[in-house]
Design a protein around this motif. Structure first.
Motif, short mmCIF file in Angstrom:
data_model
loop_
_atom_site.label_atom_id
_atom_site.label_comp_id
_atom_site.label_asym_id
_atom_site.label_seq_id
_atom_site.Cartn_x
_atom_site.Cartn_y
_atom_site.Cartn_z
N VAL A 47 -80.81 -44.37 12.83
CA VAL A 47 -81.47 -44.24 11.54
C VAL A 47 -81.93 -45.62 11.10
CG1 VAL A 47 -81.11 -43.74 9.08
CG2 VAL A 47 -80.10 -42.26 10.81
N LYS A 48 -83.16 -45.72 10.63
CA LYS A 48 -83.64 -46.95 9.99
C LYS A 48 -83.83 -46.64 8.52
CE LYS A 48 -86.98 -50.71 9.93
NZ LYS A 48 -86.21 -51.43 8.98
N LEU A 49 -83.05 -47.32 7.69
CA LEU A 49 -83.15 -47.11 6.25
C LEU A 49 -84.28 -47.93 5.68
CD1 LEU A 49 -79.36 -47.31 5.33
CD2 LEU A 49 -80.73 -45.28 5.80
N LEU A 72 -70.51 -45.41 12.14
CA LEU A 72 -71.87 -45.94 12.05
C LEU A 72 -71.78 -47.44 12.24
CD1 LEU A 72 -72.81 -47.23 8.92
CD2 LEU A 72 -72.13 -44.92 8.42
N LYS A 73 -72.78 -47.96 12.95
CA LYS A 73 -72.76 -49.36 13.33
C LYS A 73 -74.18 -49.90 13.26
CE LYS A 73 -72.52 -51.24 17.70
NZ LYS A 73 -72.01 -51.35 19.06
N LEU A 89 -76.71 -46.97 14.24
CA LEU A 89 -76.37 -45.95 15.22
C LEU A 89 -75.26 -45.12 14.60
CD1 LEU A 89 -76.46 -44.68 18.07
CD2 LEU A 89 -74.77 -46.39 18.76
N LEU A 90 -75.49 -43.82 14.46
CA LEU A 90 -74.51 -42.91 13.87
C LEU A 90 -73.95 -41.99 14.93
CD1 LEU A 90 -76.59 -43.71 11.52
CD2 LEU A 90 -75.56 -41.82 10.33
N VAL A 102 -81.26 -35.08 12.42
CA VAL A 102 -82.29 -36.12 12.29
C VAL A 102 -83.37 -35.68 11.29
CG1 VAL A 102 -84.17 -37.30 13.52
CG2 VAL A 102 -81.88 -37.17 14.53
N LYS A 103 -83.78 -34.42 11.35
CA LYS A 103 -84.78 -33.92 10.40
C LYS A 103 -84.29 -34.03 8.97
CE LYS A 103 -87.07 -30.83 13.63
NZ LYS A 103 -87.34 -29.46 14.04
#
Length: 107
Positions: A47-49, A72-73, A89-90, A102-103
């Motif tokens: 995930v990119k916040l 999460l890292k 990375l989750l 992901v959606k």
């Protein structure tokens, strides 16, 4: 002569990295039509916040709880203030439907 041998070895390694399959378990799933496929590792996604968003935001905490995110890292821990910052990375249970998760995170 040594430089030439080293150069050949590097080229061979690069070719092998592209040609040989990766190790580990990956799955391929068709998306939308027969031509669009995606490979993924079960139980993991990235995930990119958006800028200035953290996982302490209540909506993200709720998603993490809903999907049983157990780890999460930061992918790039030393990238503070760059475009690589806020990429995580989750890890979710391996039987989870990663594409559906992901959606939800995308929305």
């Amino acid at each position: 002569m040594k430089k030439k041998i080293v150069g050949i070895c590097i080229c061979m390694l690069m070719i092998a990295a592209v040609v040989l399959p990766e190790t580990g378990t990956h799955y391929t799933k068709e998306l939308f039509d027969d031509k669009a496929t995606i490979e993924f590792v079960p139980g993991e996604f990235i995930v990119k916040l958006k800028k200035d968003v953290t996982f302490s935001k209540s909506s993200l905490m709720a998603l993490n709880e809903k999907h049983q995110v157990y780890a999460l890292k930061k992918v790039f821990p030393n990238a503070e203030g760059t475009t690589l910052d806020n990429i995580y990375l989750l890890h979710v249970p391996i039987e989870s439907d990663v594409l559906s998760i992901v959606k939800e995170y995308m929305s």
